[in-house]
Design an enzyme around this catalytic site. Structure first.
Site, mmCIF file in Angstrom:
data_model
loop_
_atom_site.group_PDB
_atom_site.id
_atom_site.type_symbol
_atom_site.label_atom_id
_atom_site.label_comp_id
_atom_site.label_asym_id
_atom_site.label_seq_id
_atom_site.Cartn_x
_atom_site.Cartn_y
_atom_site.Cartn_z
ATOM 1 N NE ARG A 10 -4.048 -0.080 2.500
ATOM 2 C CZ ARG A 10 -4.466 -0.592 3.512
ATOM 3 N NH1 ARG A 10 -4.842 -0.852 4.544
ATOM 4 N NH2 ARG A 10 -5.696 1.131 3.482
ATOM 5 C CB SER A 21 -6.827 10.378 3.213
ATOM 6 O OG SER A 21 -6.110 9.129 4.186
ATOM 7 C CG ASP A 51 -13.450 1.320 5.855
ATOM 8 O OD1 ASP A 51 -13.067 1.463 4.572
ATOM 9 O OD2 ASP A 51 -13.499 2.137 7.061
HETATM 10 C C1 S3P Z 1 -9.471 4.900 8.764
HETATM 11 C C2 S3P Z 1 -9.578 6.158 7.846
HETATM 12 C C3 S3P Z 1 -10.331 4.933 6.550
HETATM 13 C C4 S3P Z 1 -10.484 4.199 6.861
HETATM 14 C C5 S3P Z 1 -9.853 3.084 7.670
HETATM 15 C C6 S3P Z 1 -10.022 3.808 8.874
HETATM 16 C C7 S3P Z 1 -9.109 5.389 9.376
HETATM 17 O O1 S3P Z 1 -8.746 4.732 5.524
HETATM 18 O O2 S3P Z 1 -10.913 3.703 5.281
HETATM 19 O O3 S3P Z 1 -10.441 1.630 7.115
HETATM 20 O O4 S3P Z 1 -9.263 5.065 10.939
HETATM 21 O O5 S3P Z 1 -8.813 7.186 10.276
HETATM 22 P P1 S3P Z 1 -8.478 6.498 4.456
HETATM 23 O O6 S3P Z 1 -8.041 7.334 5.557
HETATM 24 O O7 S3P Z 1 -7.287 5.837 4.289
HETATM 25 O O8 S3P Z 1 -9.913 7.201 4.071
#
Ligand code: S3P
Length: 450
Positions: free
Chosen positions: A129, A174, A327
């Site tokens: 990733r 994000s 998600d």
């Molecule tokens: C999360 C943010 C999201 C989500 C992940 C949990 C978090 O990811 O998909 O399961 O706890 O901040 P991204 O920041 O990549 O969108």
């Protein structure tokens, strides 16, 4: 490199009505943050309802490696004796974050402005990733990162000895990137400003305020402007973690598509930055009600009641809702396959860099099981032929992704034939009681032995 052990093949058989109460585990996002902010505080943080999934256990282990005292007292009951902002010790060994993007990205942020060096790794999914989205803004504070080609783990971060505050506009929606920058800003002098064009989950902001940081949020033409004053003394808190709306999605959606179901999922956090799926399901015509709506620990909470909903229709999901249900698209696609007509999902390219490429993983498994799916880089569309129309019978690959594994197991509950999943092992990262909980409701999900 870590792994989660041998694959655990599973099969989900069609079942009739689910019924009962589904007590899903604590919120994963809030659990990670409780441990990390507890570790950056002075005094003893007490946590109840902590998710004891592997992702969060890996973060607990990491916080110990950075010098915090993290203790489990009973199921979900933990304490963290923190080292204070700027107090992280240099870990003696590599930090293994397993499958967790949230874990590694938030911890990188939390250490980036301390004069220490740490090396991070994870499983095959995490090590593929992108991490530049975090290390790019962290470099503005003075932190250096060296990783594999394409900004992948394993990666070593050398924290800034003399950090400077940063003003940063997050280029993609994000919460992990936003949170990494805010956590780094904690140990920089002066004000760190993070701007997000679209609102993403705001647990970090809420919890930083709860731990005593000076943080303000303003909506402007640029977006949501978050201003954090660095070098506060964070004060230990008592935290009751609400149940996870992203985990609740699985029993809720299963009840909507399995004939005759009536399931209550109590105490679910409905923070607007997380609850987009439930709005979408109601827009599709789901029989989904909020009961006993209340506020707990500053978060809106309700008991969700989901009943079998044979009349659901495909809809266009507004792209501006994507961040609040990012998600949940995999499980939404399973509901869409059992609704009538096309469900169009746009503005979702972030799905391609989750634990797996979630559009590709779901599209492949759904097509194999008789569902029409179209896709582009930033969108996908699932055309459902109504309740009971999914043929099933085709093994689906979970790609080391818990939400893909659970989604296909739910697909099998309302298909004409069973749906096998090649590896249900990743489910333990976020929902370790999934199999027991679904069995108690009446699902027929089995492990395939040898
Ligand atoms: C999360 C943010 C999201 C989500 C992940 C949990 C978090 O990811 O998909 O399961 O706890 O901040 P991204 O920041 O990549 O969108």
């Amino acid at each position: 490199m870590s792994g989660h052990g041998d694959p655990i093949p599973m099969i989900s058989h069609p079942c009739s009505g689910l019924s009962g109460v589904a007590e899903v585990p604590g919120d994963k996002s809030i659990s990670h943050r409780s441990l990390i902010l507890g570790a950056l505080s002075v005094g003893e943080t007490r946590i109840t309802g902590l998710l004891e999934g592997q992702d969060v256990l890996d973060t607990a282990k990491a916080m110990r490696a950075f010098g915090a005292e993290v203790t489990q007292h009973g199921p979900g009951a933990w304490s963290v004796n923190g080292v204070g902002v700027g107090g992280f010790a240099e870990p003696e060994n590599v930090i293994d974050c397993g499958n967790s993007g949230t874990g590694v990205r938030l911890i990188m942020g939390a250490m980036a402005t301390s004069p220490i060096t740490a090396t991070f790794t994870g499983d095959a999914s995490l090590n593929s990733r992108p991490m530049a989205r975090v290390t790019d803004p962290l470099s503005l504070f003075g932190c250096q990162a060296v990783g594999r080609d394409g900004g992948r783990l394993p990666m070593t971060l050398v924290g800034a000895a003399e950090p400077v505050p940063v003003r940063y506009t997050v280029p993609m929606p994000s919460a992990q990137v936003k949170s990494a920058v805010l956590l780094a800003g904690l140990n920089a002098p002066g004000q760190t400003v993070v701007i997000e064009k679209e609102a993403t989950r705001d647990h970090t902001e809420r919890m930083l305020a709860g731990f005593g940081a000076e943080i303000s949020i303003e909506d402007s033409e640029e977006g949501r402007v978050i201003t954090l004053t660095g070098q506060p003394e964070l004060v230990a808190q008592t935290i009751a973690v609400p149940r996870d709306p992203s985990s609740a999605a699985f029993p809720v959606c299963a009840a909507l598509i399995a004939p005759g179901s009536d399931v209550l999922v109590p105490g679910i956090g409905l923070n607007p930055t997380r609850a987009g799926l439930y709005t979408t399901l109601r827009d599709m015509g789901a029989d989904l009600t909020y009961e006993n709506e209340r506020t707990e620990g500053g978060e809106p909470v309700a008991d969700l009641r989901a009943r079998y909903s044979p009349d659901m229709k495909g809809i266009d999901v507004p792209p501006e809702r994507a961040a609040s249900m990012i998600d949940e698209y995999p499980i939404l696609s399973v509901v869409a396959a059992n609704a009538t007509g096309q469900t169009m999902m746009t503005g979702v390219k972030e799905l391609r860099v989750k634990e797996s490429d979630r559009i590709d993983a779901m599209a492949t498994g759904l097509r194999g099981n008789g569902v029409e799916v179209d896709e582009g880089e930033d969108w996908w569309a699932v055309t459902g032929a109504g309740p009971g129309s999914v043929t099933g019978g085709q093994t689906c690959a979970s790609h080391l992704d818990h939400r893909i594994a659970m989604s296909f197991l739910i697909l099998g509950m309302a298909a004409k034939n069973h749906v096998p999943v090649d590896d249900g092992g990743p489910i333990a990262t976020s929902f370790p009681i999934f199999e027991d909980l679904m069995a108690q409701l009446g699902a027929d999900i089995r492990r395939v032995s040898g």
